[in-house]
Design a protein around this motif. Structure first.
Motif, mmCIF file in Angstrom:
data_model
loop_
_atom_site.group_PDB
_atom_site.id
_atom_site.type_symbol
_atom_site.label_atom_id
_atom_site.label_comp_id
_atom_site.label_asym_id
_atom_site.label_seq_id
_atom_site.Cartn_x
_atom_site.Cartn_y
_atom_site.Cartn_z
ATOM 1 N N GLU A 133 5.851 -1.379 1.142
ATOM 2 C CA GLU A 133 4.537 -0.760 0.967
ATOM 3 C C GLU A 133 4.305 0.347 1.996
ATOM 4 O OE1 GLU A 133 1.313 -3.588 0.941
ATOM 5 O OE2 GLU A 133 2.312 -4.828 -0.548
ATOM 6 N N SER A 182 6.162 3.646 1.398
ATOM 7 C CA SER A 182 5.463 4.481 0.424
ATOM 8 C C SER A 182 4.351 5.276 1.113
ATOM 9 C CB SER A 182 4.904 3.596 -0.686
ATOM 10 O OG SER A 182 3.871 4.244 -1.387
ATOM 11 N N ARG A 198 3.877 9.505 1.904
ATOM 12 C CA ARG A 198 2.692 10.317 1.616
ATOM 13 C C ARG A 198 2.238 11.087 2.847
ATOM 14 N NH1 ARG A 198 -2.756 10.075 2.309
ATOM 15 N NH2 ARG A 198 -3.937 11.244 0.765
ATOM 16 N N ILE A 200 13.203 4.132 -2.620
ATOM 17 C CA ILE A 200 12.140 3.652 -3.507
ATOM 18 C C ILE A 200 12.301 4.141 -4.943
ATOM 19 C CG2 ILE A 200 9.672 3.830 -3.995
ATOM 20 C CD1 ILE A 200 9.038 3.714 -1.137
ATOM 21 N N PHE A 244 -3.194 9.346 -11.910
ATOM 22 C CA PHE A 244 -1.748 9.461 -11.718
ATOM 23 C C PHE A 244 -1.150 10.770 -12.209
ATOM 24 C CE2 PHE A 244 0.999 6.335 -9.911
ATOM 25 C CZ PHE A 244 0.124 5.333 -9.584
ATOM 26 N N LEU A 301 7.563 8.748 -11.283
ATOM 27 C CA LEU A 301 6.832 7.587 -11.793
ATOM 28 C C LEU A 301 5.715 8.104 -12.689
ATOM 29 C CD1 LEU A 301 7.450 4.682 -11.135
ATOM 30 C CD2 LEU A 301 5.882 4.799 -9.223
ATOM 31 N N LEU A 361 1.916 -4.842 -12.957
ATOM 32 C CA LEU A 361 0.840 -4.706 -11.978
ATOM 33 C C LEU A 361 -0.430 -5.159 -12.684
ATOM 34 C CD1 LEU A 361 -0.122 -3.752 -9.264
ATOM 35 C CD2 LEU A 361 0.163 -1.398 -9.987
ATOM 36 N N TYR A 370 -4.218 -5.949 -12.943
ATOM 37 C CA TYR A 370 -5.533 -5.681 -12.377
ATOM 38 C C TYR A 370 -6.629 -6.542 -12.992
ATOM 39 C CZ TYR A 370 -3.773 -1.801 -9.680
ATOM 40 O OH TYR A 370 -3.092 -1.055 -8.767
ATOM 41 N N TYR A 425 -10.563 2.533 -1.179
ATOM 42 C CA TYR A 425 -9.627 2.729 -2.287
ATOM 43 C C TYR A 425 -8.956 4.089 -2.270
ATOM 44 C CZ TYR A 425 -10.971 -1.646 -4.395
ATOM 45 O OH TYR A 425 -11.169 -2.987 -4.633
ATOM 46 N N PRO A 440 -6.218 6.833 -0.818
ATOM 47 C CA PRO A 440 -4.874 6.627 -0.261
ATOM 48 C C PRO A 440 -4.795 6.972 1.226
ATOM 49 C CG PRO A 440 -4.920 8.575 -1.672
ATOM 50 C CD PRO A 440 -6.315 8.029 -1.647
ATOM 51 N N TYR A 470 -6.854 -0.701 0.048
ATOM 52 C CA TYR A 470 -5.924 -0.942 -1.048
ATOM 53 C C TYR A 470 -5.398 0.390 -1.563
ATOM 54 C CZ TYR A 470 -3.774 -2.339 -5.381
ATOM 55 O OH TYR A 470 -2.854 -2.532 -6.386
ATOM 56 N N ASN A 471 -4.087 0.514 -1.552
ATOM 57 C CA ASN A 471 -3.443 1.743 -1.987
ATOM 58 C C ASN A 471 -2.711 1.489 -3.301
ATOM 59 O OD1 ASN A 471 -1.545 3.841 -2.356
ATOM 60 N ND2 ASN A 471 -1.736 4.380 -0.200
ATOM 61 N N MET A 472 -3.259 2.015 -4.363
ATOM 62 C CA MET A 472 -2.723 1.735 -5.686
ATOM 63 C C MET A 472 -1.320 2.310 -5.881
ATOM 64 S SD MET A 472 -4.560 2.559 -9.284
ATOM 65 C CE MET A 472 -5.868 1.359 -9.108
ATOM 66 N N ILE A 473 -1.069 3.465 -5.306
ATOM 67 C CA ILE A 473 0.256 4.063 -5.481
ATOM 68 C C ILE A 473 1.321 3.244 -4.764
ATOM 69 C CG2 ILE A 473 1.672 6.098 -4.973
ATOM 70 C CD1 ILE A 473 -0.529 7.840 -5.833
ATOM 71 N N SER A 474 1.014 2.782 -3.561
ATOM 72 C CA SER A 474 1.972 1.912 -2.867
ATOM 73 C C SER A 474 2.297 0.684 -3.703
ATOM 74 C CB SER A 474 1.414 1.445 -1.524
ATOM 75 O OG SER A 474 1.228 2.531 -0.667
ATOM 76 N N SER A 475 1.260 0.099 -4.292
ATOM 77 C CA SER A 475 1.474 -1.084 -5.128
ATOM 78 C C SER A 475 2.399 -0.787 -6.283
ATOM 79 C CB SER A 475 0.149 -1.578 -5.698
ATOM 80 O OG SER A 475 -0.483 -2.428 -4.801
ATOM 81 N N LEU A 476 2.149 0.317 -6.949
ATOM 82 C CA LEU A 476 2.966 0.656 -8.116
ATOM 83 C C LEU A 476 4.386 1.015 -7.688
ATOM 84 C CD1 LEU A 476 2.980 0.893 -11.174
ATOM 85 C CD2 LEU A 476 2.357 3.300 -10.927
ATOM 86 N N GLU A 477 4.511 1.703 -6.575
ATOM 87 C CA GLU A 477 5.856 2.053 -6.097
ATOM 88 C C GLU A 477 6.615 0.792 -5.688
ATOM 89 O OE1 GLU A 477 5.740 6.700 -4.924
ATOM 90 O OE2 GLU A 477 5.527 5.336 -3.238
#
Ligand SMILES: NC(=O)c1ccc[n+]([C@@H]2O[C@H](COP(=O)([O-])OP(=O)(O)OC[C@H]3O[C@@H](n4cnc5c(N)ncnc54)[C@H](O)[C@@H]3O)[C@@H](O)[C@H]2O)c1
Ligand SMILES: NC(=O)c1ccc[n+]([C@@H]2O[C@H](COP(=O)([O-])OP(=O)(O)OC[C@H]3O[C@@H](n4cnc5c(N)ncnc54)[C@H](O)[C@@H]3O)[C@@H](O)[C@H]2O)c1
Lengths: 212, 212
Positions: free
Chosen positions: A15, A18, A22, A81, A105, A112, A177, A179, B179, B181, B195-202
């Motif tokens: 995590e 990632s 960024r 990654i 996104f 991705l 994932l 939610y 929320y 990044p 909470y980082n949504m991109i990290s989760s998805l990656e």
DNA sequence: TCCATTTTGTTATTCATTTAACAGTGCAAA
DNA sequence: TTTGCACTGTTAAATGAATAACAAAATGGA
């Protein structure tokens, strides 16, 4: 068997990598070429030791005087990654959250991409929503296998979660994932990540109450 | 000093208690009055030991033959997590995600209500959005203090996160759910959850790649 | 009556992650 | 040169969380 050289990296490190990437990309855009562990740490509000330890685990070495080469590091994290050819993602449930995620996104990550959505509401299916085609859920097997999609984001109503996941797994999805607030179960060969927004907010509320 | 009798409960347990409550409420609606630890565990796909350990930590005892009394347990978890009078929540950034969250939360939790939003876009301010009033960010101090709001959800663009958080803290916010990044920093007396949504998805993408 | 079964509550152990400690290195300035 | 400084990379210790182990209790049936 060099396949699993990254097998023992902690989940939390993945995590953070990632997030490092960024931050590094932003730094690179500002013209910076090198960076010290304590600078990365300051950007994420963690400790420099943690940064160095994470980078050690992926086998990256910086220079003593200049720190880390930003471009090299971005590249290396990408190698770890990302999949070389990129990965497609499908989203299940084109409601408020699903659409917000798709818009968010768009063009965010080259490797991705959310390419299709599924729903069961006839007003939403068989047309484009937020720029991507939305199919009826009954087409799942056909579309998922044709497009070679392995990753799915679940944003259906909570009471539909179990059944939708069953279909996703059946269709060949290997990473989910979730939610929805409903915990789901998947076979061993499917990776599952769940996030419950209400639990998070209740947790914040709890600690606010306790501290006060 | 019975104030902090719940001080040493693990963070993860707090999250699970919130999820137990949700599952218990669903079970209660179906007419169930008692439940065993292994039944709760099955609902969340965790182990019965973990459930019992969590309940031990909050000092709740079940009966050997009937398991736990669902209503008692819902009540006790509420006593632990909720504030008696309820807590108001403000949302910062009335974009796609902000609005999705507001709609989602409507009437979801009695003791936790999103009552106001803030934005800087003049088309969004000084009117109701998704059922709640949206103010310009410059009114933050006035509104937050008048309404006695202590909790904020951050859904502004990433590059606005730091400055917005600074204002939130200044205005008296004591708990933030971020929320964006962008990792942010807060004083010790403010609780922060990110909470980082991109990290989760990656992360999902990484483990899908690794397993394959 | 007593034994087998089932479940709870708690302590002990293992596992995962973070934090601390410190040796090694290259550069710059004295 | 040599000394001090500011870093990195790695091993060791501490903390946090999940899992395992097991004693105790209540019930129903042998
Ligand atoms: N909106 C949020 O901010 C938010 C936050 C956290 C979690 N969630 C969760 O995400 C999920 C979606 O939330 P939402 O606000 O977007 O709800 P929503 O009602 O706006 O969207 C749900 C969508 O799923 C579709 N759908 C229903 N059954 C389906 C099925 N079997 N297969 C495919 N699609 C189906 C509906 O037609 C609808 O388009 C819910 O489980 C919710 O709890 C939402
Ligand atoms: N949309 C998603 O699904 C999603 C998912 C994860 C994270 N995020 C993050 O959440 C944030 C919002 O995403 P979004 O998709 O809703 O974006 P958005 O552009 O739709 O919404 C942002 C809103 O914030 C407002 N805003 C801008 N500056 C502000 C300020 N200084 N103070 C108050 N309001 C301000 C804008 O006017 C806009 O209404 C972003 O940081 C994004 O990275 C979004």
């Amino acid at each position: 068997m060099e396949n699993n050289r990254y097998k023992n990296i902690p989940h939390k490190t993945i995590e953070r990598l990632s997030q490092y990437r960024r931050a590094l990309q932003i730094a690179a855009e500002k013209g910076k070429t090198n960076i010290f562990s304590h600078e990365i740490a300051a950007l994420l509000h963690i400790t420099a030791v943690q940064v160095r330890r994470d980078l050690m685990l992926i086998g990256y070495s910086g220079s003593l005087r200049k720190g880390y080469d930003i471009n090299d590091l971005i590249h290396l994290i990408g190698e770890l990654i990302d999949s070389p050819k990129g990965q497609k993602v499908a989203i299940f449930g084109m409601g408020d959250l699903g659409r917000a995620i798709i818009n968010y996104f768009q063009g965010k990550r080259e490797k991705l991409q959310i390419t299709v959505g599924f729903d069961i509401n006839p007003e939403k299916t068989n047309r484009k929503i937020a720029g991507i085609p939305c199919y009826h859920l009954e087409k799942i097997t056909e579309i998922i296998s044709n497009e070679g999609i392995k990753i799915g984001i679940l944003t259906v109503p909570g009471d539909q979660a179990d059944e939708t996941v069953r279909l996703m797994v059946e269709a060949g999805i290997k990473g989910i994932l979730n939610y929805t607030p409903t915990p789901v179960e998947v076979p061993d060969d499917v990776y599952l990540e769940e996030y419950n927004m209400i639990s998070s907010l209740e947790k914040v509320a709890f600690y606010v109450k306790e501290k006060g």
